[in-house]
Motif scaffolding. Structure first.
Motif, PDB file in Angstrom:
ATOM      1  N   ARG A 370      48.874 -34.517  45.729  1.00 48.44           N
ATOM      2  CA  ARG A 370      49.762 -35.160  46.696  1.00 48.44           C
ATOM      3  C   ARG A 370      50.089 -36.570  46.211  1.00 48.44           C
ATOM      4  NH1 ARG A 370      49.789 -32.854  51.792  1.00 48.44           N
ATOM      5  NH2 ARG A 370      50.497 -34.860  52.586  1.00 48.44           N
ATOM      6  N   ILE A 375      44.800 -32.922  46.166  1.00 48.54           N
ATOM      7  CA  ILE A 375      45.135 -31.765  46.971  1.00 48.54           C
ATOM      8  C   ILE A 375      43.868 -31.276  47.677  1.00 48.54           C
ATOM      9  CG2 ILE A 375      44.737 -30.083  45.118  1.00 48.54           C
ATOM     10  CD1 ILE A 375      47.181 -28.563  46.142  1.00 48.54           C
ATOM     11  N   ASP A 379      45.604 -28.287  52.500  1.00 48.59           N
ATOM     12  CA  ASP A 379      46.942 -28.150  51.901  1.00 48.59           C
ATOM     13  C   ASP A 379      47.133 -26.737  51.358  1.00 48.59           C
ATOM     14  OD1 ASP A 379      47.602 -30.886  52.290  1.00 48.59           O
ATOM     15  OD2 ASP A 379      46.525 -31.412  50.457  1.00 48.59           O
TER      16      ASP A 379
END
Length: 456
Positions: A370, A375, A379
């Protein structure tokens, strides 16, 4: 330098000492010390229109072209010499003098107009990055195109040549090779691309997963026995639009149609019926897929089938093949999540949130993150559910929710996701398409050098 080429260079040098070095340069660029019969028109064009302006100083371009024309003329290759002397070559070099973008654009347009660009086929699309087998195949196709074009005398920019080029490309790819026996240029490319798909990823777990299914991807994958049941939800959507369907003012399916769909496919676990299509994610997903595939179109408040939609509605195998292209979503992040999901499910069912945690680790190792940090399993869980929702609707997977004891709040049975029999074939077909996808200089699915942003 071969004897005939060396003799031609010597003759040119004796006749014009100033041109001799450029004839020798042309010989090196065109033959690399081999006989002149290694040369093809496509390679000559690429040399004149790309290699000369990209490798030499601008003040040497014209002399290099003149040396090329002289060498080809001395060798009796008058048709090739005319290409070197042509207004097209002069115009392209002038374009390069305006800048790389202008020059490369002019060169690409001229190459296309020459008729020697191998077209994509239904089974194979060309990329800008190639392995040795693919480069060999492309050279064979370009030579076959040149031969047919010269023999036929047709206009390389006409429709008849486009059809002929397609036929020539497919025939060359599919022709049996003497060595290796039982192989063709196409099968050699398939093997090479699958190997590159495995070797090109840096994450050992992904390489191992890919390697485990590699042999199952080498041959074309036919629709599964359960294709009709798998495509039934999409078939139903297309049937609603077959005679034209009047949508609501908000462009949703009519409530009666929505109720019919959720009852038929068991999409609604609640007592009260859905108020509109907006309450049923499966319907929204299917309509989006149908629209993206151009199977349906909306005109005002009317939803109608396209010609492609009519063809797909009457042939479950055609519809299945079209849907295979969509199960990975529309972005590369969705695509890699779908690939990892497919690879994992081929090895066994997904239980509870184990898959989310593992794939979060794998995706992080591949370079996905991200903008605001690493991550997370959350997610990945959201991305997985986006894929699974479509896969459940298309009967690719069976999804069973956790069973809990209401009194003790203990989990009696974990949640579980498993591929259906038809789903196994479907995800293998999807993986084959990813493995055989063309590779490009920027943005290829297996190129993870640049970290991708999950926050759109």
């Amino acid at each position: 330098m071969s004897g005939s080429v060396e003799s031609a260079v010597a003759t040119i040098t004796k006749r014009d000492p100033g041109l001799g070095p450029y004839a020798e340069l042309a010989a090196d660029m065109l033959t690399a010390g081999e006989e002149i019969d290694v040369l093809s028109q496509a390679y000559l064009q690429d040399t004149l229109w790309w290699r000369v302006p990209k490798r030499l100083d601008p003040e040497d371009w014209d002399d290099a072209v003149a040396g090329t024309a002289a060498l080809l003329g001395e060798l009796g290759l008058d048709r090739y010499a005319q290409i070197a002397r042509s207004d097209t070559t002069t115009r392209i070099l002038d374009a390069w003098r305006e800048g790389p973008a202008v020059g490369s654009g002019a060169a690409a347009a001229a190459r296309e107009a020459s008729g020697l660009v191998a077209p994509d086929t239904d089974a194979l699309a060309w990329g800008s990055i190639m392995g040795g087998e693919e480069a060999t195949a492309l050279d064979a196709i370009e030579r076959a195109l040149e031969d047919r074009l010269v023999r036929s005398g047709v206009d390389p920019e006409g429709r008849s040549w486009k059809r002929a080029a397609q036929e020539t490309t497919e025939a060359t790819l599919d022709a049996s090779l003497e060595f290796p026996p039982g192989q063709s240029l196409f099968t050699m490319i398939v093997t090479e691309r699958v190997e590159s798909w495995i070797d090109g990823v840096r994450e050992p777990r992904v390489a191992a997963w890919r390697g485990a299914v590699a042999n199952r991807l080498l041959s074309p994958i036919d629709p599964p026995d359960g294709a009709e049941a798998m495509v039934a939800p999409m078939t139903w959507v297309l049937e609603q639009a077959a005679d034209g369907l009047r949508l609501t003012q908000s462009h949703y399916l009519p409530p009666a149609v929505v109720r019919e769909g959720v009852e038929r496919f068991d999409w609604w676990p609640f007592d009260r019926p859905p108020r509109s299509e907006a309450d049923v994610p499966q319907l929204l997903d299917l309509r989006e897929v149908a629209t993206d595939l151009r199977l349906v179109r909306r005109t005002g408040r009317d939803l109608k089938l396209t010609k492609s939609g009519v063809a797909a509605l009457t042939n479950p195998a055609v519809l299945w093949r079209r849907l295979v292209d969509t199960i990975g979503g529309s972005s590369e992040f969705e695509g890699i999540v779908a690939e990892l999901l497919a690879l994992s499910l081929l090895h066994g069912d997904a239980v509870d949130d184990e898959l989310e945690r593992e794939l979060a680790s794998v995706l992080a190792a591949l370079g996905w993150r991200r903008t605001d940090g690493e991550i997370s399993p959350r997610d990945v869980g959201e991305a997985l559910w986006e894929r699974l929702r479509v896969w459940v609707a298309l009967n690719i997977v069976d999804h069973h929710w956790s069973v809990w004891d209401s009194a003790t709040q203990e989990e009696l049975e974990p949640s579980r996701v498993a591929l259906t029999d038809a789903g196994v074939t479907t995800v293998l077909a999807y993986l084959r398409r990813r493995a055989l996808a063309p590779r490009h200089d920027v943005g290829h699915p297996d190129d993870f050098d640049d970290l991708d942003d999950l926050d759109d």
